[in-house]
Design a protein around this motif. Sequence first.
Motif, PDB file in Angstrom:
ATOM      1  N   SER A   1       0.802  -1.220   0.000  1.00 12.84           N
ATOM      2  CA  SER A   1       0.000   0.000   0.000  1.00 12.84           C
ATOM      3  C   SER A   1       0.840   1.278   0.000  1.00 12.84           C
ATOM      4  O   SER A   1       0.291   2.368  -0.184  1.00 12.84           O
ATOM      5  CB  SER A   1      -0.937   0.007   1.213  1.00 12.84           C
TER       6      SER A   1
ATOM      7  N   HIS B   1      -7.222   2.427   4.453  1.00 13.48           N
ATOM      8  CA  HIS B   1      -5.973   1.664   4.448  1.00 13.48           C
ATOM      9  C   HIS B   1      -5.402   1.569   5.864  1.00 13.48           C
ATOM     10  O   HIS B   1      -4.987   0.501   6.301  1.00 13.48           O
ATOM     11  CB  HIS B   1      -4.938   2.320   3.537  1.00 13.48           C
TER      12      HIS B   1
ATOM     13  N   LYS C   1      -2.771  -1.062   6.588  1.00 13.72           N
ATOM     14  CA  LYS C   1      -1.960  -0.769   5.395  1.00 13.72           C
ATOM     15  C   LYS C   1      -1.487   0.689   5.432  1.00 13.72           C
ATOM     16  O   LYS C   1      -1.884   1.511   4.651  1.00 13.72           O
ATOM     17  CB  LYS C   1      -2.786  -1.039   4.133  1.00 13.72           C
TER      18      LYS C   1
END
Length: 109
Positions: free
Chosen positions: A45, A103, A108
């Motif tokens: 990510s 995220h 992430k």
Amino acid sequence: MLWKCSVCGFTHEGPEAPDACPKCGAPKDKFAALSEEDAKKIYASDRTNDIHMEIVKLAMKIQALAKEGIEINLDPPCVALFKQARDEAWVIKQRSKAEIAGHIGKGKW
């Protein structure tokens, strides 16, 4: 290997945890090694998070330009387009910010 500070969430990359957290100063024992799966999420990510941040910056530039165009106030159709651009840039910015938050919520970061 990635290490996460349990105090502030800072992620450190290296063969071992740092002696002190570069963000909050917490000692080495406050770091935990991340699992291979969690590390893969972060590495995968990293670039997309950077892209989202760049999109946010570009949207902010659009908003600033649109504000300038609104202030010039050339004519109603022109002002209407600048207002529309400002509003659309807001939506684009918020979508990317929400995606980054998503995220982070999924580990992430």
